[in-house]
Design a protein around this motif. Structure first.
Motif, PDB file in Angstrom:
ATOM      1  N   VAL A  84       0.821  -1.122   0.129  1.00 36.46           N
ATOM      2  CA  VAL A  84      -0.005   0.021   0.145  1.00 36.46           C
ATOM      3  C   VAL A  84       0.780   1.347  -0.081  1.00 36.46           C
ATOM      4  O   VAL A  84       2.083   1.074   0.269  1.00 36.46           O
ATOM      5  CB  VAL A  84      -0.828   0.005   1.362  1.00 36.46           C
ATOM      6  N   CYS A  85       0.321   2.519  -0.412  1.00 35.53           N
ATOM      7  CA  CYS A  85       1.032   3.599  -0.305  1.00 35.53           C
ATOM      8  C   CYS A  85       0.237   4.594   0.819  1.00 35.53           C
ATOM      9  O   CYS A  85      -0.759   5.266   0.479  1.00 35.53           O
ATOM     10  CB  CYS A  85       1.082   4.378  -1.619  1.00 35.53           C
ATOM     11  N   GLU A  86       0.764   4.733   1.820  1.00 38.72           N
ATOM     12  CA  GLU A  86       0.277   5.381   3.073  1.00 38.72           C
ATOM     13  C   GLU A  86       1.362   5.896   3.941  1.00 38.72           C
ATOM     14  O   GLU A  86       2.702   5.577   3.680  1.00 38.72           O
ATOM     15  CB  GLU A  86      -0.661   4.310   3.948  1.00 38.72           C
ATOM     16  N   PHE A  87       0.935   6.580   4.753  1.00 32.32           N
ATOM     17  CA  PHE A  87       1.951   7.351   5.957  1.00 32.32           C
ATOM     18  C   PHE A  87       2.664   5.931   6.699  1.00 32.32           C
ATOM     19  O   PHE A  87       2.267   4.816   6.863  1.00 32.32           O
ATOM     20  CB  PHE A  87       1.532   7.840   6.868  1.00 32.32           C
ATOM     21  N   LEU A  88       4.008   6.159   6.599  1.00 34.88           N
ATOM     22  CA  LEU A  88       5.061   5.186   7.251  1.00 34.88           C
ATOM     23  C   LEU A  88       5.988   5.992   8.262  1.00 34.88           C
ATOM     24  O   LEU A  88       6.479   6.759   7.755  1.00 34.88           O
ATOM     25  CB  LEU A  88       5.534   4.368   6.315  1.00 34.88           C
ATOM     26  N   PHE A  89       6.057   5.462   9.538  1.00 34.45           N
ATOM     27  CA  PHE A  89       6.955   5.966  10.433  1.00 34.45           C
ATOM     28  C   PHE A  89       7.611   4.966  11.306  1.00 34.45           C
ATOM     29  O   PHE A  89       7.104   3.950  11.569  1.00 34.45           O
ATOM     30  CB  PHE A  89       6.121   7.183  11.180  1.00 34.45           C
ATOM     31  N   GLN A  90       8.819   5.478  11.810  1.00 34.73           N
ATOM     32  CA  GLN A  90       9.490   4.600  12.728  1.00 34.73           C
ATOM     33  C   GLN A  90       9.473   5.041  14.047  1.00 34.73           C
ATOM     34  O   GLN A  90      10.044   4.415  14.987  1.00 34.73           O
ATOM     35  CB  GLN A  90      11.073   4.423  12.149  1.00 34.73           C
ATOM     36  N   ASP A  91       9.448   6.435  14.323  1.00 31.01           N
ATOM     37  CA  ASP A  91       9.343   7.126  15.389  1.00 31.01           C
ATOM     38  C   ASP A  91       7.981   7.344  15.847  1.00 31.01           C
ATOM     39  O   ASP A  91       7.258   7.916  15.285  1.00 31.01           O
ATOM     40  CB  ASP A  91      10.092   8.330  15.383  1.00 31.01           C
ATOM     41  N   PRO A  92       7.160   6.733  16.968  1.00 28.93           N
ATOM     42  CA  PRO A  92       6.076   7.242  17.407  1.00 28.93           C
ATOM     43  C   PRO A  92       5.616   8.488  17.713  1.00 28.93           C
ATOM     44  O   PRO A  92       4.614   8.852  17.352  1.00 28.93           O
ATOM     45  CB  PRO A  92       5.862   6.136  18.641  1.00 28.93           C
ATOM     46  N   ARG A  93       6.810   9.386  17.974  1.00 35.93           N
ATOM     47  CA  ARG A  93       6.596  10.665  18.471  1.00 35.93           C
ATOM     48  C   ARG A  93       6.281  11.578  17.056  1.00 35.93           C
ATOM     49  O   ARG A  93       5.390  12.453  17.010  1.00 35.93           O
ATOM     50  CB  ARG A  93       7.602  11.229  19.464  1.00 35.93           C
ATOM     51  N   LEU A  94       7.158  10.924  16.134  1.00 43.22           N
ATOM     52  CA  LEU A  94       7.114  11.896  14.782  1.00 43.22           C
ATOM     53  C   LEU A  94       5.677  11.433  14.092  1.00 43.22           C
ATOM     54  O   LEU A  94       5.173  12.299  13.383  1.00 43.22           O
ATOM     55  CB  LEU A  94       8.381  11.254  14.026  1.00 43.22           C
ATOM     56  N   ALA A  95       5.211  10.084  14.266  1.00 45.27           N
ATOM     57  CA  ALA A  95       4.134   9.740  13.731  1.00 45.27           C
ATOM     58  C   ALA A  95       2.883  10.588  14.341  1.00 45.27           C
ATOM     59  O   ALA A  95       2.034  11.180  13.571  1.00 45.27           O
ATOM     60  CB  ALA A  95       3.636   8.235  14.067  1.00 45.27           C
ATOM     61  N   ARG A  96       2.844  10.789  15.671  1.00 50.26           N
ATOM     62  CA  ARG A  96       1.781  11.527  16.292  1.00 50.26           C
ATOM     63  C   ARG A  96       1.798  13.053  15.634  1.00 50.26           C
ATOM     64  O   ARG A  96       0.694  13.756  15.580  1.00 50.26           O
ATOM     65  CB  ARG A  96       1.686  11.560  17.857  1.00 50.26           C
ATOM     66  N   THR A  97       3.014  13.506  15.609  1.00 51.12           N
ATOM     67  CA  THR A  97       2.935  14.925  15.230  1.00 51.12           C
ATOM     68  C   THR A  97       2.780  15.231  13.754  1.00 51.12           C
ATOM     69  O   THR A  97       1.890  15.943  13.490  1.00 51.12           O
ATOM     70  CB  THR A  97       4.400  15.453  15.456  1.00 51.12           C
ATOM     71  N   THR A  98       3.163  14.201  13.039  1.00 46.22           N
ATOM     72  CA  THR A  98       2.496  14.418  11.514  1.00 46.22           C
ATOM     73  C   THR A  98       1.313  14.144  11.255  1.00 46.22           C
ATOM     74  O   THR A  98       0.741  14.863  10.422  1.00 46.22           O
ATOM     75  CB  THR A  98       3.899  13.467  10.663  1.00 46.22           C
ATOM     76  N   LYS A  99       0.838  13.213  11.852  1.00 46.56           N
ATOM     77  CA  LYS A  99      -0.561  12.708  11.624  1.00 46.56           C
ATOM     78  C   LYS A  99      -1.736  13.923  11.991  1.00 46.56           C
ATOM     79  O   LYS A  99      -2.567  13.771  11.815  1.00 46.56           O
ATOM     80  CB  LYS A  99      -1.057  11.419  12.055  1.00 46.56           C
ATOM     81  N   VAL A 100      -1.074  14.773  12.985  1.00 43.38           N
ATOM     82  CA  VAL A 100      -1.959  15.903  13.382  1.00 43.38           C
ATOM     83  C   VAL A 100      -1.581  17.193  12.700  1.00 43.38           C
ATOM     84  O   VAL A 100      -2.574  17.715  12.060  1.00 43.38           O
ATOM     85  CB  VAL A 100      -1.689  16.128  14.870  1.00 43.38           C
ATOM     86  N   ALA A 101      -0.368  17.216  12.134  1.00 46.47           N
ATOM     87  CA  ALA A 101       0.176  18.358  11.423  1.00 46.47           C
ATOM     88  C   ALA A 101      -0.535  18.672   9.967  1.00 46.47           C
ATOM     89  O   ALA A 101      -0.812  19.629   9.425  1.00 46.47           O
ATOM     90  CB  ALA A 101       1.700  18.580  11.652  1.00 46.47           C
ATOM     91  N   VAL A 102      -0.405  17.267   9.532  1.00 48.36           N
ATOM     92  CA  VAL A 102      -0.762  17.352   7.969  1.00 48.36           C
ATOM     93  C   VAL A 102      -2.340  17.824   7.876  1.00 48.36           C
ATOM     94  O   VAL A 102      -2.542  18.573   7.075  1.00 48.36           O
ATOM     95  CB  VAL A 102      -0.673  16.015   7.449  1.00 48.36           C
ATOM     96  N   PRO A 103      -3.180  17.167   8.589  1.00 51.30           N
ATOM     97  CA  PRO A 103      -4.928  17.545   8.407  1.00 51.30           C
ATOM     98  C   PRO A 103      -4.868  19.120   8.947  1.00 51.30           C
ATOM     99  O   PRO A 103      -5.799  19.750   8.462  1.00 51.30           O
ATOM    100  CB  PRO A 103      -5.481  16.553   9.300  1.00 51.30           C
ATOM    101  N   ALA A 104      -4.103  19.563   9.890  1.00 54.19           N
ATOM    102  CA  ALA A 104      -4.286  20.875  10.572  1.00 54.19           C
ATOM    103  C   ALA A 104      -3.693  21.709   9.343  1.00 54.19           C
ATOM    104  O   ALA A 104      -4.602  23.035   9.375  1.00 54.19           O
ATOM    105  CB  ALA A 104      -3.284  20.897  11.965  1.00 54.19           C
ATOM    106  N   LEU A 105      -2.661  21.528   8.734  1.00 52.19           N
ATOM    107  CA  LEU A 105      -2.429  22.559   7.790  1.00 52.19           C
ATOM    108  C   LEU A 105      -3.321  22.441   6.632  1.00 52.19           C
ATOM    109  O   LEU A 105      -3.618  23.641   5.988  1.00 52.19           O
ATOM    110  CB  LEU A 105      -1.071  21.964   7.087  1.00 52.19           C
ATOM    111  N   GLN A 106      -4.067  21.293   6.445  1.00 51.98           N
ATOM    112  CA  GLN A 106      -5.223  21.202   5.220  1.00 51.98           C
ATOM    113  C   GLN A 106      -6.129  22.039   5.578  1.00 51.98           C
ATOM    114  O   GLN A 106      -6.854  22.730   4.772  1.00 51.98           O
ATOM    115  CB  GLN A 106      -5.456  19.837   5.092  1.00 51.98           C
ATOM    116  N   LEU A 107      -6.592  22.016   6.774  1.00 50.11           N
ATOM    117  CA  LEU A 107      -7.787  22.843   7.207  1.00 50.11           C
ATOM    118  C   LEU A 107      -7.705  24.278   7.309  1.00 50.11           C
ATOM    119  O   LEU A 107      -8.427  25.012   6.886  1.00 50.11           O
ATOM    120  CB  LEU A 107      -8.130  22.095   8.771  1.00 50.11           C
ATOM    121  N   THR A 108      -6.385  24.735   7.927  1.00 52.40           N
ATOM    122  CA  THR A 108      -6.078  26.095   8.040  1.00 52.40           C
ATOM    123  C   THR A 108      -5.658  26.757   6.825  1.00 52.40           C
ATOM    124  O   THR A 108      -6.482  27.619   6.118  1.00 52.40           O
ATOM    125  CB  THR A 108      -4.762  26.440   9.126  1.00 52.40           C
ATOM    126  N   VAL A 109      -4.310  26.223   6.096  1.00 53.00           N
ATOM    127  CA  VAL A 109      -4.337  26.695   4.687  1.00 53.00           C
ATOM    128  C   VAL A 109      -5.134  26.247   3.488  1.00 53.00           C
ATOM    129  O   VAL A 109      -5.289  27.323   2.510  1.00 53.00           O
ATOM    130  CB  VAL A 109      -2.714  26.591   4.651  1.00 53.00           C
TER     131      VAL A 109
END
Length: 386
Positions: A205-230
């Motif tokens: 599959v072609c999806e989000f993939l992370f090795q670091d749990p903290r980076l995963a949480r940050t990115t999975k919130v930041a991407v939709p937040a940017l899409q919502l605001t900008v």
């Protein structure tokens, strides 16, 4: 190290008891999301295919018109051409994304990043360019005395370049985080027995993939937040402000055409809000509750709402040519010229069996005659006449 993926549902819970010397191997089976799967069977192959065809035809006609029949003579023309290009690339990516979400990703990691990244770039650029169109119309109507100095072709090209660069920068997390992997790779855990989820698959599959749990949480919130605001609220605020000022200015004019233009303004804003607001509200709720455990019924309902509202948001790409380009009398005349030329060439090629050289000469003559006719009747100004 365990991988973390956006495709892993929050209901896929591995329960461990760290207070005991041994791990508790209780397996909570993932939600099946049967209602969403039923909806996807219709939205994926049929609705998205229809959106793709309509978007390609409508935005393709806009680009062909500007390329062969109408030169970009104003800031609005430049913006509309870029909006059509962004929408065209956006809908062209939909079939591959639908295939990936329904089945698997048949191509490599580089193609995965390119597809998802370009999808994000075109999403941001299309929305920001619509805000630029509304700002351009605000200057042309409300700030008419300053419009001649502000609305130049050089300035419009500079603004478009800045929009595309900003969209590329905003899409950097998407380019970085998306990757190609096997679904089973994200479900690898140490188990004391041979229990496995029944729906485990080795498809790529072609999806989000992370090795670091903290980076995963940050990115999975930041991407939709940017899409919502900008990608939504910023263009919405610009459009509401600009078109409100335009409507107030037009209502002061005692002219039937001006009052008709007010209705066009209302329709433009209403269609934008009607198409994008439901999906962005659903995305906002999903982002707020992303790391909360949900009942399967609640999770299924949320996914159904997201699938339907996302298809509605994608439909806006098909409506942009009607709302922004074909609403203008001059643009409609160019479109009629395209249809007339195509029909004329079709009759000539069907009625006589000529060589390819003669056919090429007839096509060139028809094109040159149409350009002379259009150039003689066109005047300086915007393709959107209110």
């Amino acid at each position: 190290m365990m991988n973390f993926s956006q495709s892993a549902d929050i209901d896929d819970v591995y329960v461990y008891d760290y207070n005991q010397s041994e791990w508790n191997t209780t397996w909570e089976s993932p939600c099946s999301h049967q209602s969403n799967q039923s909806v996807e069977q219709v939205v994926g192959p049929y609705v998205r295919s229809l959106i793709c065809v309509l978007g390609l035809v409508g935005n393709g006609l806009v680009i062909v018109t500007y390329a062969f029949y109408k030169r970009t003579k104003s800031m609005t023309d430049v913006f509309l051409l870029n909006v059509a290009a962004a929408d065209l690339l956006f809908v062209a990516a939909l079939p591959l994304i639908a295939y990936n979400e329904a089945w698997a990703w048949p191509m490599g990691a580089a193609a995965c990043k390119l597809l998802r990244g370009s999808y994000s770039v075109n999403l941001y650029s299309g929305m920001l360019l619509l805000a630029c169109v509304s700002a351009d119309r605000y200057v042309a109507i409300v700030q008419a005395r300053r419009s001649f100095r502000l609305r130049s072709l050089a300035r419009s090209r500079l603004v478009c370049a800045a929009v595309w660069a900003s969209a590329l920068l905003l899409s950097t997390p998407t380019f970085y985080s998306y990757n190609r992997y096997r679904r089973s790779d994200t479900e690898t855990v140490v188990m004391l027995d041979d229990a496995k989820p029944e729906n485990q698959t080795d498809d790529y599959v072609c999806e989000f993939l992370f090795q670091d749990p903290r980076l995963a949480r940050t990115t999975k919130v930041a991407v939709p937040a940017l899409q919502l605001t900008v990608g939504f609220f910023l263009p919405l605020l610009v459009m509401v402000f600009c078109y409100s000022a335009i409507a107030l200015t037009l209502l002061k004019a005692r002219n039937f055409q001006r009052h008709r233009a007010v209705r066009v303004v209302v329709v433009v804003v209403a269609v934008f809000v009607g198409c994008h607001l439901p999906y962005n509200l659903t995305l906002f709720y999903e982002t707020l509750t992303m790391f909360q455990l949900k009942a399967c019924a609640t999770s299924d309902t949320l996914q159904v709402a997201k699938t339907l509202t996302q298809a509605l948001a994608h439909l806006h790409c098909c409506l942009n040519p009607l709302l922004y380009a074909f609403v203008g009398a001059k643009f409609r005349s160019h479109f009629r010229r395209i249809v007339w030329d195509l029909c004329h060439l079709g009759r000539k090629s069907w009625g006589s069996r000529r060589s390819s050289r003669v056919t090429s000469r007839v096509t060139s003559e028809a094109f040159l005659s149409s350009r002379r006719s259009v150039d003689s009747t066109s005047s300086q100004g915007s393709s959107f006449t209110m």
